[in-house]
Enzyme design. Sequence first.
Site, PDB file in Angstrom:
ATOM      1  N   GLU A   1      30.606  22.541  18.314  1.00 13.60           N
ATOM      2  CA  GLU A   1      32.305  23.380  18.385  1.00 13.60           C
ATOM      3  C   GLU A   1      32.744  23.164  17.009  1.00 13.60           C
ATOM      4  O   GLU A   1      33.309  24.439  16.796  1.00 13.60           O
ATOM      5  CB  GLU A   1      33.441  22.735  19.716  1.00 13.60           C
ATOM      6  CG  GLU A   1      33.720  22.998  19.956  1.00 13.60           C
ATOM      7  CD  GLU A   1      33.804  24.512  20.673  1.00 13.60           C
ATOM      8  OE1 GLU A   1      32.968  24.962  20.761  1.00 13.60           O
ATOM      9  OE2 GLU A   1      35.337  25.238  21.426  1.00 13.60           O
ATOM     10  N   ASP A   2      32.371  22.760  16.443  1.00 14.49           N
ATOM     11  CA  ASP A   2      33.428  21.967  15.235  1.00 14.49           C
ATOM     12  C   ASP A   2      32.203  21.768  14.319  1.00 14.49           C
ATOM     13  O   ASP A   2      33.506  21.601  13.192  1.00 14.49           O
ATOM     14  CB  ASP A   2      34.007  20.922  15.439  1.00 14.49           C
ATOM     15  CG  ASP A   2      34.691  21.326  17.171  1.00 14.49           C
ATOM     16  OD1 ASP A   2      35.044  21.973  17.028  1.00 14.49           O
ATOM     17  OD2 ASP A   2      35.718  19.662  16.847  1.00 14.49           O
TER      18      ASP A   2
END
Length: 718
Positions: free
Chosen positions: A94-95
Site C-alpha cells: 500500500e504505502d
Amino acid sequence: MDYAPSILAKLPGISSRLDRNLRHLLETLESYMPDDQVELILRAYKFGAEAHQGQTRLSGEPYISHPLAVAQILADMHLDGQAIAAAILHDVIEDTEIDVADLEQQFGNEIAILVDGVSKLDQIQFDSQAEAQAESFRKMMLAMIEDIRVILVKLADRLHNMRTLAAMPPKKQARIARETLDIYAPIANRLGINRLKIELEDLGFRYLYPFRYRVIGRVLRRRTGNQRQIVKKITEQLEKAMREEGIEGQVNGREKHLYSIYKKMAEKKRSLTDIADVFGFRIVVEDVNTCYRMLGIVHGRFKPMPGRFKDYIAIPRVNGYQSLHTTLFGPKGLPLEVQIRTVEMDRVAESGVAAHWQYKAEDKTTASPQRRAREWLAKLLEIQKSGSPEEFLESVKVDLFPDKIYVFTPKGDIMPLPKGATVVDFAYAVHTDVGNRCVAAKIDRNLVPLRTVLQNSHTVEIITARGAKPNPNWVTFVATAKARSAIRNYMKSMRSSESIDLGKRLLDRSLKDINSSLRKIGKVRMRSVLDELNIETTSDLFGQLGLGERLAPLTARYLVGGEEDDETQAAASLVIAGTEGMVMSYAKCCYPIPGDSVMGYLSAGRGIVVHRNHCGNLTNFRKHPEKWLAVSWEADIEREFSSQIQVATVNKTGVLAEVASVIGDSDSNIEQVSVMDRHEDCTEISFLLTVRDRTHLARVMRNVRKMPSVLRVSRVCA
Ligand code: MN
C-alpha cells in the site's frame, strides 16, 4: 530457549521504544516458535523498516511501529511465522515502492499472497450506503474464505488502529469506530476470538459514544470498592468448596466490559445499576467431568435461578465456544453468573479460531473453532455463488449476530437455526426437496401453520406431499438465506413460464399495430430472425419480451422486415386481467387499482410495472419512452388490489380502532397502518388496504369520511 541469545544478540542495545518493542516481540515468538521462523520474522522486520523508512504515523512515531504492534497482537495469540511476517509487511504494498513480486522473491509465495490479501482489504471502504457496503463486505468475506489468516492480520491491524485512534480527527474517529462495531467486532466474535472482540467493542464504543462511555465507566469505578469485597468473599467460598471436594482449578471474578453492559441496557431497557450489580465468576478445571461435578457443587452452595442454566459443552455455540453457564442467588439475592469450563475450553473461548494455529493437523473434534469456521466459510462461498451482494450481506449478518435456536428432528438430531426461523426454514434446512414439497408440520406432535416461529427444543416434523409446490408468499416470513434462495429459484422457473405467455401477448399486440400477426410472419421468417438475433427458440424470444429485456414494437417491426417507419401508431393497449402473476406488478408508489388510468413500464428482469398516469415517478421514466406501454384494465377483474389512503382524525383514544372497524365493515382488509404525524389537534394516519376497484375504494372513503371523529380522508398519490 537456548537459541534466544543468537537472535537477540544480533539486535542493537535497547536504545529506543522501538527496539524495546521489537525485543518484546522476539521474546514472545521465541516462547513458542522454532528458530528459523523467528529469523524469518526478524528479516521481515528489517525489510519493512527499510521500506517504511522516513514515514511516520499521525502520532509522530516511525511508521514501522504500527506493523510491529500488529505482529505483537498476533504473536500473543501464537499465530504461525508466515502470518506474523505478513503482519509486519502488511502495509508495504500500500504505502511503499515494494510490490507483490518483490515480496514473493524475498519471502516466498505464501507470505506475498497474505500481504496482497490484506492490502486488498485495506482498499475497501465501508460507507453507509447499503449497496456499496454489501459489495465491500462480500469482497472481504471472499478474501477470508481464501485464507483466514488474512482476516486475522486485518483484525489485529484494526485493533492497533483503534488503540491509536486518538491521533485521528474526531469525524474520522466516529466513522472508523462505527465500522469497527458493525463489521470487525462481529467478525472477531464469529471466529470466536473473544479477546479481540472485547477490545474492539470497548474502543469502538468509546469513540462512537464518548459521553455514554464516560458515564458508564465512572459509575462502574465508583462501585468497585464495595464490589471487590463481595467478589473476593464469594471467590474464597467457591475455592474452599473446590478444595473440600479435592478438585484442582481456578476461580476468578470476571469484569464485565463496558460495551456489553451498554448493549444489555439498550436491549433489555434496564437501568445501569441493575446490570452492573450482576457479578461474574469463571471456574476453570481440568476436564469435562469435573465441570459437571463442579456445577453440582456450586448449585449445592447457592440456589440456582430457574431457567438460567445453559450447557454449551454439550451444544457448543456456532463459533465453537464451550462452557457451562448458570446464574445463582448470591448473598442478599444478588445474581451471580458463573461459567465453568476446562483449561482447553478457556483457551478456545479467548482465542477462537486462532487458538490452535500451531497444531492444525491434530484438529479433529467437531466442536473445534477451526472446523466451525471452515464450515461457515464454505457455506458463504455457496451463497455468494448464487445470490446478489445484498442477499449475501444479509445472510452473513444473520451469521454474525448469532442468535441461534436449537430444535430437534423426530429422530432426535439437533438442528441449529437462527432465532425467528419458521417451520418452513426447518424444512429447507433438512433438504431443499423437503422444503419445496412441505404442506404441513407438527411441533411436539401438534399440527401448526407453516409460518409458525420455532422455539428452542421444539421437535419438528414436516409433512410433505408429492407434487406440492412452494408458495411465493413464504419469502415474506422465512428467516434463513437457504430457504429464501430456494423459494426464489423455484419462483424464477415459474416466472419464466409466465413471462413467455406475457411476451407472446406483447408481440401479438405489437404485430397487430402494424397489421401483421405471428401467423402472417410464418415459421421460416421467424427462424431466420431468431438466428440473426442469436436466440435459440421462439419461447426464449417471448421470455425476453415478457421480462422487458427486449422491446415488442421493435421486434415486431424487425419480424415484418419492414422499413423503419417512425410514424407513431395509435397503439392498442395491453389489457390487464390481474392474473398475469409475477411478471405484472403494481407500483408501490401510487398503488393503481382497476378504474385508474394507468401506464405500464417495462422493467428489465421484472416484467411490467403498472403505475397510475399521474404518478410522480412517471416523470423519471418518461426519459425512456420506448419502455412505456399503454395498458388498460379488463372489465371484470376478480382479485383484490392494495391501495393507500390517509385519514386525519381528532385526537381521541380508540379513534384508530373505530376507523379500522369502519374500513373492515366496508369489505376491505387493512394490510398496514402507520401514524404519519401527530399534531396538537389532529392525527394523520395512513392505511394500506385492499379493494376491488375505484368504486369500492370510493365507498370505503365515503364511509370513513362520515365518521364524526374524522376530519379528512384522501387517497395517497405519489
Ligand atoms: Mn495497517
